[in-house]
Write an enzyme that holds these catalytic residues in place. Sequence first.
Site, PDB file in Angstrom:
ATOM      1  N   GLU A 134       4.840  34.955  -3.645  1.00  0.00           N
ATOM      2  CA  GLU A 134       4.539  33.955  -4.680  1.00  0.00           C
ATOM      3  C   GLU A 134       5.813  33.171  -4.998  1.00  0.00           C
ATOM      4  O   GLU A 134       6.894  33.754  -5.105  1.00  0.00           O
ATOM      5  CB  GLU A 134       4.022  34.652  -5.949  1.00  0.00           C
ATOM      6  CG  GLU A 134       3.661  33.669  -7.048  1.00  0.00           C
ATOM      7  CD  GLU A 134       2.871  34.322  -8.174  1.00  0.00           C
ATOM      8  OE1 GLU A 134       1.878  35.030  -7.896  1.00  0.00           O
ATOM      9  OE2 GLU A 134       3.261  34.125  -9.339  1.00  0.00           O
ATOM     10  N   HIS A 186      -5.445  43.313 -19.573  1.00  0.00           N
ATOM     11  CA  HIS A 186      -4.995  42.008 -20.074  1.00  0.00           C
ATOM     12  C   HIS A 186      -4.722  42.125 -21.579  1.00  0.00           C
ATOM     13  O   HIS A 186      -5.437  42.819 -22.297  1.00  0.00           O
ATOM     14  CB  HIS A 186      -6.079  40.953 -19.812  1.00  0.00           C
ATOM     15  CG  HIS A 186      -5.656  39.570 -20.203  1.00  0.00           C
ATOM     16  ND1 HIS A 186      -6.055  38.984 -21.390  1.00  0.00           N
ATOM     17  CD2 HIS A 186      -4.844  38.674 -19.590  1.00  0.00           C
ATOM     18  CE1 HIS A 186      -5.514  37.773 -21.473  1.00  0.00           C
ATOM     19  NE2 HIS A 186      -4.785  37.561 -20.392  1.00  0.00           N
ATOM     20  N   ARG A 193      -7.388  31.371 -16.059  1.00  0.00           N
ATOM     21  CA  ARG A 193      -7.647  30.725 -17.343  1.00  0.00           C
ATOM     22  C   ARG A 193      -6.387  30.065 -17.869  1.00  0.00           C
ATOM     23  O   ARG A 193      -6.406  28.978 -18.422  1.00  0.00           O
ATOM     24  CB  ARG A 193      -8.166  31.765 -18.353  1.00  0.00           C
ATOM     25  CG  ARG A 193      -8.645  31.114 -19.639  1.00  0.00           C
ATOM     26  CD  ARG A 193      -8.645  32.071 -20.793  1.00  0.00           C
ATOM     27  NE  ARG A 193      -7.292  32.521 -21.090  1.00  0.00           N
ATOM     28  CZ  ARG A 193      -6.993  33.420 -22.004  1.00  0.00           C
ATOM     29  NH1 ARG A 193      -7.961  34.010 -22.681  1.00  0.00           N
ATOM     30  NH2 ARG A 193      -5.744  33.778 -22.238  1.00  0.00           N
ATOM     31  N   GLY A 194      -5.235  30.755 -17.720  1.00  0.00           N
ATOM     32  CA  GLY A 194      -3.979  30.269 -18.307  1.00  0.00           C
ATOM     33  C   GLY A 194      -3.762  30.927 -19.653  1.00  0.00           C
ATOM     34  O   GLY A 194      -4.709  31.412 -20.287  1.00  0.00           O
ATOM     35  N   TYR A 229       0.977  27.388 -10.968  1.00  0.00           N
ATOM     36  CA  TYR A 229       0.563  26.104 -11.551  1.00  0.00           C
ATOM     37  C   TYR A 229       1.065  26.026 -12.990  1.00  0.00           C
ATOM     38  O   TYR A 229       0.827  26.939 -13.786  1.00  0.00           O
ATOM     39  CB  TYR A 229      -0.960  26.018 -11.544  1.00  0.00           C
ATOM     40  CG  TYR A 229      -1.497  24.752 -12.158  1.00  0.00           C
ATOM     41  CD1 TYR A 229      -1.658  23.593 -11.398  1.00  0.00           C
ATOM     42  CD2 TYR A 229      -1.844  24.713 -13.506  1.00  0.00           C
ATOM     43  CE1 TYR A 229      -2.147  22.433 -11.964  1.00  0.00           C
ATOM     44  CE2 TYR A 229      -2.341  23.545 -14.078  1.00  0.00           C
ATOM     45  CZ  TYR A 229      -2.494  22.413 -13.302  1.00  0.00           C
ATOM     46  OH  TYR A 229      -2.975  21.264 -13.864  1.00  0.00           O
TER      47      TYR A 229
HETATM   48  P1  FAD Z   1      -9.663  35.516 -17.545  1.00  0.00           P
HETATM   49  O1  FAD Z   1     -10.161  36.175 -16.313  1.00  0.00           O
HETATM   50  O2  FAD Z   1     -10.501  34.405 -18.111  1.00  0.00           O
HETATM   51  O3  FAD Z   1      -9.482  36.654 -18.671  1.00  0.00           O
HETATM   52  C1  FAD Z   1      -8.836  36.351 -19.890  1.00  0.00           C
HETATM   53  C2  FAD Z   1      -9.290  37.328 -20.976  1.00  0.00           C
HETATM   54  O4  FAD Z   1     -10.682  37.085 -21.285  1.00  0.00           O
HETATM   55  C3  FAD Z   1      -9.214  38.790 -20.542  1.00  0.00           C
HETATM   56  O5  FAD Z   1      -8.860  39.558 -21.669  1.00  0.00           O
HETATM   57  C4  FAD Z   1     -10.643  39.113 -20.084  1.00  0.00           C
HETATM   58  O6  FAD Z   1     -10.968  40.480 -20.211  1.00  0.00           O
HETATM   59  C5  FAD Z   1     -11.455  38.253 -21.044  1.00  0.00           C
HETATM   60  N1  FAD Z   1     -12.730  37.796 -20.452  1.00  0.00           N
HETATM   61  C6  FAD Z   1     -12.886  37.269 -19.220  1.00  0.00           C
HETATM   62  N2  FAD Z   1     -14.193  36.953 -19.013  1.00  0.00           N
HETATM   63  C7  FAD Z   1     -14.857  37.281 -20.152  1.00  0.00           C
HETATM   64  C8  FAD Z   1     -16.220  37.196 -20.560  1.00  0.00           C
HETATM   65  N3  FAD Z   1     -17.152  36.683 -19.755  1.00  0.00           N
HETATM   66  N4  FAD Z   1     -16.554  37.639 -21.815  1.00  0.00           N
HETATM   67  C9  FAD Z   1     -15.597  38.153 -22.644  1.00  0.00           C
HETATM   68  N5  FAD Z   1     -14.281  38.256 -22.306  1.00  0.00           N
HETATM   69  C10 FAD Z   1     -13.921  37.824 -21.072  1.00  0.00           C
HETATM   70  N6  FAD Z   1      -0.557  31.465 -15.563  1.00  0.00           N
HETATM   71  C11 FAD Z   1      -0.220  30.155 -15.368  1.00  0.00           C
HETATM   72  O7  FAD Z   1      -0.154  29.380 -16.335  1.00  0.00           O
HETATM   73  N7  FAD Z   1       0.074  29.682 -14.110  1.00  0.00           N
HETATM   74  C12 FAD Z   1       0.022  30.470 -13.014  1.00  0.00           C
HETATM   75  O8  FAD Z   1       0.268  30.018 -11.889  1.00  0.00           O
HETATM   76  C13 FAD Z   1      -0.325  31.863 -13.177  1.00  0.00           C
HETATM   77  N8  FAD Z   1      -0.385  32.696 -12.112  1.00  0.00           N
HETATM   78  C14 FAD Z   1      -0.760  34.002 -12.283  1.00  0.00           C
HETATM   79  C15 FAD Z   1      -0.862  34.839 -11.159  1.00  0.00           C
HETATM   80  C16 FAD Z   1      -1.264  36.168 -11.298  1.00  0.00           C
HETATM   81  C17 FAD Z   1      -1.368  37.042 -10.067  1.00  0.00           C
HETATM   82  C18 FAD Z   1      -1.545  36.684 -12.589  1.00  0.00           C
HETATM   83  C19 FAD Z   1      -1.939  38.120 -12.754  1.00  0.00           C
HETATM   84  C20 FAD Z   1      -1.455  35.865 -13.709  1.00  0.00           C
HETATM   85  C21 FAD Z   1      -1.072  34.516 -13.585  1.00  0.00           C
HETATM   86  N9  FAD Z   1      -0.988  33.648 -14.680  1.00  0.00           N
HETATM   87  C22 FAD Z   1      -0.622  32.326 -14.501  1.00  0.00           C
HETATM   88  C23 FAD Z   1      -1.229  34.145 -16.039  1.00  0.00           C
HETATM   89  C24 FAD Z   1      -2.705  33.980 -16.523  1.00  0.00           C
HETATM   90  O9  FAD Z   1      -2.996  32.604 -16.668  1.00  0.00           O
HETATM   91  C25 FAD Z   1      -2.831  34.719 -17.861  1.00  0.00           C
HETATM   92  O10 FAD Z   1      -2.671  36.093 -17.697  1.00  0.00           O
HETATM   93  C26 FAD Z   1      -4.081  34.412 -18.690  1.00  0.00           C
HETATM   94  O11 FAD Z   1      -3.857  34.919 -20.014  1.00  0.00           O
HETATM   95  C27 FAD Z   1      -5.357  35.049 -18.179  1.00  0.00           C
HETATM   96  O12 FAD Z   1      -5.807  34.431 -17.070  1.00  0.00           O
HETATM   97  P2  FAD Z   1      -7.069  35.041 -16.240  1.00  0.00           P
HETATM   98  O13 FAD Z   1      -7.404  34.071 -15.197  1.00  0.00           O
HETATM   99  O14 FAD Z   1      -6.841  36.444 -15.873  1.00  0.00           O
HETATM  100  O15 FAD Z   1      -8.193  34.969 -17.418  1.00  0.00           O
END
Ligand code: FAD
Length: 286
Positions: free
Chosen positions: A17, A148, A108-109, A49
């Site tokens: 990465e 998370h 999600r971010g 991103y």
């Molecule tokens: P989600 O999958 O949407 O989850 C977020 C929260 O909502 C979790 O607590 C989950 O349990 C909960 N949730 C999800 N779906 C539901 C539902 N249907 N109902 C109720 N609750 C729900 N950030 C950046 O800004 N740029 C990057 O490039 C970046 N790269 C990353 C790469 C990796 C490998 C990782 C692990 C993280 C990265 N992040 C990045 C950080 C990430 O954006 C944050 O951790 C963010 O807070 C969560 O993103 P997510 O996509 O996991 O969210």
Amino acid sequence: MKISELFNKKKTVFSFEVFPPKKNSPVETIYNTLDSLKELSPDFISVTYGAGGSSADNITAKIAGYIKNDLGIESVAHLTCLNNTKKDVLDILSEFKKNNIENILALRGDRNPDIEPAKDFEYASDMVTFIHENGDFHVSGACYPECHMESASLVDDVINLRKKVDSGVTHLMSQLFFDNSYFYDFLEKAKIAGINIPIEAGIMPVVNKSQIERMVSMCGASLPPKFVKMMQKYESNPEALRDAGIAYAIDQIVDLISNGVDGIHLYTMNNPYIAKKISEGVSSLL
Ligand code: FAD
């Protein structure tokens, strides 16, 4: 090539990465780093991103395009949705398409108290569905071996992860961790939840003490006593701390590979020296 296909071909996928250069730095500043990383033959390189770089001119697409089209290595472009509208995402998808990018890590971010979310997407899974409706991309997702930060428990988090997988994610990359037992426990729970897609373990080598402190405060990873001792002993000797950090990461990776992990996703911190040392240490095991 779609990332999920790599897992059918390789026993253990090994990926890197990188993050875009800081705002006001030209995108070219990362090309030397990428040229050095190419020598290590990673299976793919992902590009963050919005973290550090400017998303306005879609620097992520440019860098992921360079990796794929100029270096001939598969790339994954990260994309967050919390502060993007559907129109923004469509524009970015077309930028990805123009750059020949096939793989997206849909995120999600993090919430920023100073920025009002765009409200078109609540969770990453909402964007996963939207991406599939609007293009032919492979979509990966993030997962959290230590839960998370916003989830009440790991079980709740894994139940939500299952929803994300059901929305069309076919590969997961984990948050960094320093204690493999959390990762194994998470894999158990993911299996019980019926998650059967490849899960890569996120490994971040220590570059310096402040970097680890910053990352840990952002993601809440536990620091095992062995790791804390190492940081304390070498905190005022950057070279020794770097070497101890490399040894620690190799030790973690050897254990993960011995336990049959699907893949290792190395957070390179744009540091080819560290990536090289770690790659050399584990290349015969992959
Ligand atoms: P989600 O999958 O949407 O989850 C977020 C929260 O909502 C979790 O607590 C989950 O349990 C909960 N949730 C999800 N779906 C539901 C539902 N249907 N109902 C109720 N609750 C729900 N950030 C950046 O800004 N740029 C990057 O490039 C970046 N790269 C990353 C790469 C990796 C490998 C990782 C692990 C993280 C990265 N992040 C990045 C950080 C990430 O954006 C944050 O951790 C963010 O807070 C969560 O993103 P997510 O996509 O996991 O969210």
